[in-house]
Design a protein around this motif. Sequence first.
Motif, short mmCIF file in Angstrom:
data_model
loop_
_atom_site.label_atom_id
_atom_site.label_comp_id
_atom_site.label_asym_id
_atom_site.label_seq_id
_atom_site.Cartn_x
_atom_site.Cartn_y
_atom_site.Cartn_z
N ALA A 22 -44.31 -34.77 113.69
CA ALA A 22 -43.42 -35.69 114.40
C ALA A 22 -41.96 -35.46 114.02
N ASP A 23 -41.70 -34.94 112.80
CA ASP A 23 -40.31 -34.70 112.39
C ASP A 23 -39.75 -33.39 112.96
N GLY A 24 -40.56 -32.69 113.76
CA GLY A 24 -40.08 -31.48 114.41
C GLY A 24 -40.38 -30.21 113.64
N SER A 25 -40.96 -30.33 112.43
CA SER A 25 -41.29 -29.11 111.69
C SER A 25 -42.61 -28.54 112.20
N GLY A 26 -42.79 -27.26 111.99
CA GLY A 26 -43.98 -26.62 112.55
C GLY A 26 -44.64 -25.66 111.59
N ARG A 27 -45.91 -25.34 111.89
CA ARG A 27 -46.69 -24.39 111.09
C ARG A 27 -47.51 -23.51 112.03
N ILE A 28 -47.65 -22.25 111.63
CA ILE A 28 -48.51 -21.34 112.39
C ILE A 28 -49.92 -21.46 111.82
N LEU A 121 -36.73 -20.62 121.50
CA LEU A 121 -37.05 -21.75 120.61
C LEU A 121 -37.71 -21.33 119.30
N THR A 122 -38.11 -20.05 119.19
CA THR A 122 -38.84 -19.60 117.99
C THR A 122 -38.09 -19.91 116.69
N ALA A 123 -36.77 -19.79 116.72
CA ALA A 123 -35.99 -20.00 115.49
C ALA A 123 -36.08 -21.44 114.99
N ARG A 124 -36.47 -22.37 115.86
CA ARG A 124 -36.65 -23.75 115.39
C ARG A 124 -37.93 -23.87 114.56
N LEU A 125 -38.91 -23.02 114.86
CA LEU A 125 -40.13 -22.99 114.06
C LEU A 125 -39.89 -22.27 112.74
N THR A 126 -39.24 -21.10 112.81
CA THR A 126 -39.11 -20.27 111.60
C THR A 126 -37.99 -20.75 110.68
N ASP A 127 -36.93 -21.30 111.25
CA ASP A 127 -35.75 -21.63 110.44
C ASP A 127 -35.31 -23.07 110.57
N ASP A 128 -36.15 -23.88 111.25
CA ASP A 128 -35.90 -25.31 111.29
C ASP A 128 -34.52 -25.64 111.85
N LEU A 129 -34.08 -24.89 112.86
CA LEU A 129 -32.72 -25.07 113.41
C LEU A 129 -32.61 -26.33 114.25
N GLY A 351 -33.87 -35.28 127.62
CA GLY A 351 -33.96 -35.58 126.20
C GLY A 351 -33.42 -34.51 125.27
N ALA A 352 -33.73 -34.64 123.99
CA ALA A 352 -33.51 -33.62 122.99
C ALA A 352 -32.05 -33.25 122.77
N LYS A 353 -31.13 -34.08 123.20
CA LYS A 353 -29.72 -33.69 123.10
C LYS A 353 -29.26 -33.65 121.65
N GLY A 354 -28.71 -32.51 121.27
CA GLY A 354 -27.98 -32.42 120.00
C GLY A 354 -28.82 -32.25 118.76
N ALA A 355 -30.07 -32.66 118.74
CA ALA A 355 -30.85 -32.56 117.52
C ALA A 355 -32.31 -32.38 117.88
N ARG A 356 -33.08 -31.97 116.87
CA ARG A 356 -34.50 -31.82 117.17
C ARG A 356 -35.11 -33.21 117.38
#
Length: 357
Positions: A22-28, A121-129, A351-356
């Motif tokens: 829910a906080d937007g972090s991800g795992r493979i 969007l991959t960089a949001r998974l790998t680097d939490d952008l 939605g999603a403006k400005g932040a995860r």
Amino acid sequence: MIVLGIETSCDETAAALVARDADGSGRILSDVILSQVEDHNAFGGVVPEIAARAHVEALDGIVAAAMAKAGKSFPDIDGVAATAGPGLIGGVLVGLTTAKAIALAAAKPLLAVNHLEGHALTARLTDDLAFPYLVLLVSGGHSQFLAVEGVGRYRRIGTTIDDALGEAFDKAAKLLGLPYPGGPAVEAAARRGDSARVALPRPLIDRPGADFSFSGLKTALRLAAEAAAPLSDQEVADFCASFQAAVTDIVANRAAHAMATFATGHDTPPVLVVAGGVAANEAIRAALRATASAHGFRLVAPPARLCSDNGVMIAWAGAERLALGLTDPLTVPARPRWPLDGTARGVLGAGAKGARV
Ligand code: KG4
Ligand code: ZN
């Protein structure tokens, strides 16, 4: 939430499971790829009909392997994502239809993902952008700069007006007698070569804007190679080094222009992400790192395995969309051409403006 992702738009048959909290972090949870490179090698490029048939043969087994590696079965997942375009239509249809069948049978939501959105969007998974950030996507089919402002909110800052950069590498390799895919072969040969050996143009360099053009460079390379034929191994290496030096200069110059455009519209500490198969090229990465730092940007380069085509990027983009409720009906079409900005099925501004989120 857990999402299954399927990628079949080019010459990789891939499936993966990712979890998004829910906080937007991800795992493979799993990541399975079958490359068809061997099938296309003899032709010097991807043959669409061969690719589609290979996807048909492989995909069920690849999906089963991704589920098994993650230790999950269909009731455990929250959505099924597949590339719905852009790409080779036969392959896209195989993946999208399979995803629809699973979604229907398991009563799970369908996410029809734009392949470019997966890369973006991959960089949001790998680097939490957090949003916004600037992406340079350089692959076999695309060369573009995108301002990524939110899920479904993409602004194209520059694009190629002819060939994609990966395509230029592939064509250069072919005319120099190197194998497909050309990028890794050209990079390896360039290490042994003299980049000052062949004078090559840098099209569009120092023109305003962030567009690319590679066809004039390719023609200049072909004419120089024909004039010097037959080429020794050392000359092939010199031609590769000269070609790679030219594209590196072009990419660095265009990136500088794109960063200037992006920076004027945003006040957060800026990030430049490089994605797509060509992002594996070390000379290009090094040039981008130097240019980014000169412009006060941080360069983020996801691991090479996640830069080229894979199932994780589709599963992750699907999870990001599912978190916003952006699901698709089973009637959603495959789209061989599907620009990421402007026409994303009415999700712009969602939605999603400005932040995860
Ligand atoms: O993203 P990708 O796996 O597939 C798509 O096109 O979507 O990118 C493949 C492209 C090919 O054109 C390949 O030659 C290029 O990426 N490539 C490279 C390198 N590795 C792969 N180009 C330059 N240097 C590399 N090391
Ligand atoms: Zn791709």
